[in-house]
Design an enzyme around this catalytic site. Structure first.
Site, PDB file in Angstrom:
ATOM      1  N   ASP A  79       3.132  72.451  69.565  1.00  0.00           N
ATOM      2  CA  ASP A  79       3.398  71.159  69.020  1.00  0.00           C
ATOM      3  C   ASP A  79       3.697  71.444  67.381  1.00  0.00           C
ATOM      4  O   ASP A  79       2.834  72.132  66.832  1.00  0.00           O
ATOM      5  CB  ASP A  79       2.507  70.138  69.229  1.00  0.00           C
ATOM      6  CG  ASP A  79       3.323  68.744  69.223  1.00  0.00           C
ATOM      7  OD1 ASP A  79       3.416  68.150  70.516  1.00  0.00           O
ATOM      8  OD2 ASP A  79       3.364  68.134  68.008  1.00  0.00           O
ATOM      9  N   THR A 113      12.807  62.492  74.562  1.00  0.00           N
ATOM     10  CA  THR A 113      13.953  62.062  74.585  1.00  0.00           C
ATOM     11  C   THR A 113      14.117  60.430  74.619  1.00  0.00           C
ATOM     12  O   THR A 113      14.665  59.834  75.592  1.00  0.00           O
ATOM     13  CB  THR A 113      14.832  62.566  75.601  1.00  0.00           C
ATOM     14  OG1 THR A 113      13.999  62.249  77.096  1.00  0.00           O
ATOM     15  CG2 THR A 113      14.852  64.178  75.841  1.00  0.00           C
ATOM     16  N   GLU A 129       2.184  58.211  85.272  1.00  0.00           N
ATOM     17  CA  GLU A 129       1.081  58.059  84.368  1.00  0.00           C
ATOM     18  C   GLU A 129      -0.198  57.438  85.243  1.00  0.00           C
ATOM     19  O   GLU A 129       0.152  56.477  85.609  1.00  0.00           O
ATOM     20  CB  GLU A 129       1.385  57.253  83.058  1.00  0.00           C
ATOM     21  CG  GLU A 129       2.725  57.735  82.155  1.00  0.00           C
ATOM     22  CD  GLU A 129       3.010  57.126  80.930  1.00  0.00           C
ATOM     23  OE1 GLU A 129       1.982  56.472  80.419  1.00  0.00           O
ATOM     24  OE2 GLU A 129       3.834  56.789  80.527  1.00  0.00           O
ATOM     25  N   LYS A 150      16.742  63.062  88.635  1.00  0.00           N
ATOM     26  CA  LYS A 150      15.729  62.619  87.815  1.00  0.00           C
ATOM     27  C   LYS A 150      16.118  60.995  87.519  1.00  0.00           C
ATOM     28  O   LYS A 150      15.364  60.406  87.856  1.00  0.00           O
ATOM     29  CB  LYS A 150      15.263  63.292  86.401  1.00  0.00           C
ATOM     30  CG  LYS A 150      14.548  62.598  85.621  1.00  0.00           C
ATOM     31  CD  LYS A 150      13.150  62.508  86.080  1.00  0.00           C
ATOM     32  CE  LYS A 150      12.218  61.774  84.897  1.00  0.00           C
ATOM     33  NZ  LYS A 150      10.945  61.714  85.413  1.00  0.00           N
ATOM     34  N   CYS A 162       9.357  56.040  80.979  1.00  0.00           N
ATOM     35  CA  CYS A 162      10.511  56.298  81.595  1.00  0.00           C
ATOM     36  C   CYS A 162      11.601  55.551  82.109  1.00  0.00           C
ATOM     37  O   CYS A 162      12.693  55.592  81.872  1.00  0.00           O
ATOM     38  CB  CYS A 162       9.717  56.961  83.160  1.00  0.00           C
ATOM     39  SG  CYS A 162       8.906  58.527  82.669  1.00  0.00           S
TER      40      CYS A 162
END
Length: 433
Positions: free
Chosen positions: A30, A86, A155, A207, A263
């Site tokens: 990262d 993204t 999550e 997806k 998402c």
């Protein structure tokens, strides 16, 4: 195998930790030095149940390490996963692929031998083609295959989802890449988790199609809930009645204040933009996005209605701020629109969430944040359950009534039974019942 995970956020950290738990050697990269420093100290940048223990175990075993040095991490790796953000691009809703392409260029500069580059980030159809094009232009001397491998992690349940997946989708036509990906996922394959090999563009679309369909189920049952209220039916019974049909399934049929999170909002928008670009409009998904946006504001109006259509000068206790329980994620949470509508109506808002308040404070500075549900409810005219954390499922209703000024409960998650709340002296309002 040696695996490099570029991006140590939600997807990258969970995936990297799970891969290392399978026995692979994993380096998580990262650019945020403070995040890497925190990880070295055992502090997680996100809240995900069980993640801290999983990371600690594999760090101690020497299978999981963290660095800011991408070049060192990529050199000699068997597989390099791109797991960067993204987000929706400001202004048009397209997925912002800036971080993906930046990572690709850095990989190209660092790769030293045959490698498989895997896009784990959620990306629009054709992104893998562009990633491959960049790699070919930058490093024509190296054998690099580009694979799409979308994540399907919920999550709050991500570790279980990774280790016991419904399916593993791998998009590639390259035989060497297929062999590498089989080795990467061999521990799951041996547990009979189905691996679906498809074309790269097909994988990218799977997806988006999956998330759009789940968002559609949520939005559908929310509209049915409104109809239930109008005709005197019970949406929970409707959900059970249709969910027992195997063709429909019972999951994602719980009425509430709308979907949010990292998402569904951005992925439905990105799918819409992709469909527009290719001249194939997706009217159902377009309606889902519009209805969900309206839904969140409507839930604020529902609370105001419970206050006799006058929230000015009144205090509302909001229990739960994150978009779902067992996460600290506030992105596109319904609470943001709900709280803003209450503030716009002149109400004072007192709030409590077990994990999301640090993030919420930056987004909603005009809210009073409390240390528990009863403190938030003290002196309130109404209490609204916005996120169904377990800690809100068995509140002492008598104690709650004693500390409140008014006796109004608006249950946006249908946690309680109406008769139980009525016995405690509350005027009770729920969703679709």
């Amino acid at each position: 195998m040696r695996i490099t995970m570029i991006g140590s956020g939600y997807v990258g950290l969970v995936s990297g930790a799970c891969f290392s738990d399978f026995g692979h050697d994993v380096i998580c990269v990262d650019k945020d030095a403070s995040k890497i420093e925190a990880l070295h100290a055992g502090r997680m940048p996100i809240y995900e149940p069980g993640l801290d223990q999983l990371v600690e175990t594999n760090v101690k075993a020497g299978r999981l390490t963290f660095t800011t040095d991408l070049a060192v991490a990529v050199a000699g790796a068997d597989a390099v996963f791109i797991a960067v953000g993204t987000p929706s691009r400001r202004g048009d809703g397209h997925a912002d692929l800036t971080y993906v392409f930046e990572a690709t260029k850095e990989i190209a500069a660092a790769v030293t031998g045959p490698t498989v580059v895997v896009t784990k980030s959620t990306v629009p159809v054709g992104t893998g083609d562009k990633v491959e094009e960049i790699l070919r232009e930058e490093r024509p001397d190296v054998d690099v295959a580009v694979v799409s491998n979308p994540e399907f992690l919920r999550e709050g349940a991500a570790i279980g989802d990774f280790k016991r997946p419904d399916r593993i989708v791998i998009g590639t036509d390259d035989e060497r890449a297929r062999a590498v990906m089989r080795d990467v996922y061999r521990p799951l394959y041996l547990n009979e988790s189905p691996i679906l090999f498809v074309g790269r563009r097909t994988s990218e679309l799977i997806k988006y199609a999956a998330n759009a369909f789940l968002a559609t189920k949520i939005t559908f049952i929310n509209e049915i809930a409104d109809l239930c209220e109008a005709v005197g039916a019970n949406v929970q019974d409707v959900s059970r009645g249709i969910g027992l049909d195997n063709r429909i399934g019972k999951k994602f049929l719980h009425a509430g204040p709308g979907y949010g999170g990292s998402c569904f909002p951005k992925d439905t928008l990105a799918l819409l933009k992709t469909a527009e670009d290719f001249g194939t409009p997706t009217r159902i998904v377009e309606a889902v996005v519009q209805v969900n946006d309206h839904r969140k504001r409507a839930m604020g109006r529902k609370i105001i209605k419970a206050l006799d259509d006058d929230a000015k000068g009144k205090t509302v206790a909001v229990l739960g701020l994150t978009f779902k329980p067992n996460t600290d994620d506030m992105r596109d949470a319904p609470s943001l629109a709900i709280v803003q509508s209450l503030l716009d109506a002149g109400a004072t808002v007192r709030a409590y969430d077990p994990e999301g308040m640090d993030a919420a404070k930056a987004m909603m500075p005009d809210v009073t944040y409390c240390t528990g549900a009863y403190e938030a409810a003290t002196g309130a005219d109404a209490v609204a359950i916005v996120t169904e954390w377990d800690t809100f499922r068995a509140l002492d209703l008598k104690r709650l009534a004693e500390v409140m000024k008014g006796k109004v409960m608006v249950d946006l998650r249908n946690v309680y039974r109406a008769d139980d709340v009525a016995k405690a002296g509350f005027a009770y309002s729920s969703v679709g019942r």
